[in-house]
Write an enzyme that holds these catalytic residues in place. Sequence first.
Site, short mmCIF file in Angstrom:
data_model
loop_
_atom_site.label_atom_id
_atom_site.label_comp_id
_atom_site.label_asym_id
_atom_site.label_seq_id
_atom_site.Cartn_x
_atom_site.Cartn_y
_atom_site.Cartn_z
N THR A 113 -1.53 -17.24 5.86
CA THR A 113 -1.73 -18.65 5.59
C THR A 113 -3.01 -19.16 6.24
O THR A 113 -3.27 -18.90 7.41
CB THR A 113 -0.53 -19.47 6.10
N LYS A 121 -2.97 -17.49 1.44
CA LYS A 121 -2.27 -18.70 0.98
C LYS A 121 -2.95 -19.90 1.60
O LYS A 121 -2.94 -20.06 2.83
CB LYS A 121 -0.78 -18.66 1.35
N LYS A 172 -3.39 -23.76 2.35
CA LYS A 172 -2.66 -25.02 2.45
C LYS A 172 -3.54 -26.16 1.95
O LYS A 172 -4.68 -26.34 2.39
CB LYS A 172 -2.26 -25.28 3.90
N ASP A 217 -0.75 -23.84 -1.65
CA ASP A 217 0.54 -24.44 -1.31
C ASP A 217 0.31 -25.90 -0.97
O ASP A 217 -0.29 -26.23 0.05
CB ASP A 217 1.16 -23.71 -0.12
N GLU A 246 2.15 -23.46 -5.14
CA GLU A 246 3.49 -23.60 -4.58
C GLU A 246 3.82 -25.07 -4.35
O GLU A 246 3.03 -25.81 -3.75
CB GLU A 246 3.55 -22.82 -3.26
N LYS A 278 13.61 -18.59 1.09
CA LYS A 278 13.48 -18.57 2.55
C LYS A 278 14.87 -18.61 3.16
O LYS A 278 15.70 -19.43 2.77
CB LYS A 278 12.65 -19.76 3.05
N ASP A 292 5.35 -13.49 1.59
CA ASP A 292 4.69 -14.47 2.47
C ASP A 292 5.45 -14.49 3.79
O ASP A 292 6.18 -15.42 4.10
CB ASP A 292 4.68 -15.84 1.80
N ASP A 325 4.21 -14.01 7.14
CA ASP A 325 3.11 -13.89 8.10
C ASP A 325 3.39 -14.51 9.45
O ASP A 325 2.52 -14.50 10.33
CB ASP A 325 1.84 -14.50 7.51
#
EC number: 5.1.1.20
Length: 358
Positions: A135, A160, A162, A190, A218, A267, A320, A322
């Site tokens: 991320t 990824k 943000k 995301d 996302e 998740k 994902d 991390d």
Amino acid sequence: MIIKDIVIGHLSVPLKKPFKTAVRSVNSVNDVVVKIITDTGNVGFGSAASTGLVTGDITESIEGAINNYIKRSIVGMDIEDFEAILIKLDNCIVGNTSAKAAVDIALYDLYGQRYGAPLYKLLGGFRNKLETDITISVNSPEEMSRDSVDAVKLGYKTLKIKVGKNPKLDIKRMREIRKAIGYEVNLRIDANQGWQPKEAIRALNEIENEGLKIELVEQPVKAWNLEGLKMVTDNVNIPVMADESVFSPKDAARVMEMRACDLINIKLMKTGGIHNALKICALAEVYGMECMLGCMLEGKVSVTAAVHLAAAKRIITKIDLDGPVLCSRDDVVGGAMYDNSNIVLVDEPGLGIEGINN
């Protein structure tokens, strides 16, 4: 293997640098750690992250749910009665998915130990190696570009990014990152619920028209706005992934039936653990919708459980996980082995966690 007690502890690890999203900024991982003690001397490890802005669960509520509801419901039960234990776990208190996840993870650890096999093999055994993204936190376009270059130098093939605070600035961020790293690295974005449906459509179509090559977006809109999520999905070519919109198997069934998204991010802190995550995987197989296995900002105990699940299931095609590589140190003995983006599972029973030095 009878459950004798559930003991709560804490794991606090500073991050290498602050973790920033559209909704929060965090400087450390702070997990509630669970140990389930059995009459055979076996210990099951689990943990939960305090993510009040996502799950509504904070440290105090996680501890309260475990001490006042979960413990009295399952202490004295035999691990061999696994389904019965999980039913009790689900029904002993409403919500509190993070507390349930911590205990569920420890139960699955014991389940693997009871039958002498690593958890990923008991759950399906599809593979024993994974590759995670990393991320890139929300910052200025220049800082995000530098962070992206640093990640690529470490061997990460998927980033990824943000976004979600300001669509125009978000597009500038993507331009600067692409300029810095080129087009050989996959980019996911995301938005963490940060956009309105129409502005998400405009931003994503502009990103596509500029040729910025985005693998997926996302949770572009608010979690509750399934019609808005579907609107975005129907009006952009970039695949749309649901995250905060899907906690339970029932949530997953609804978005799949609506075709409100193209992918789902599972998740464990949202589902209440592995047992409900498995139900979402089964639904995804039926509907033909690929899944990501993601994590909150979590330490290696709960992430190791997520790694086992991700390794077990074919329908989980994106990773994902991390959390551990964002931490400044590793206080967990055993568990999943990380070499930057590469994750390998060892063939120890259960989760393969030996202890925690914290």
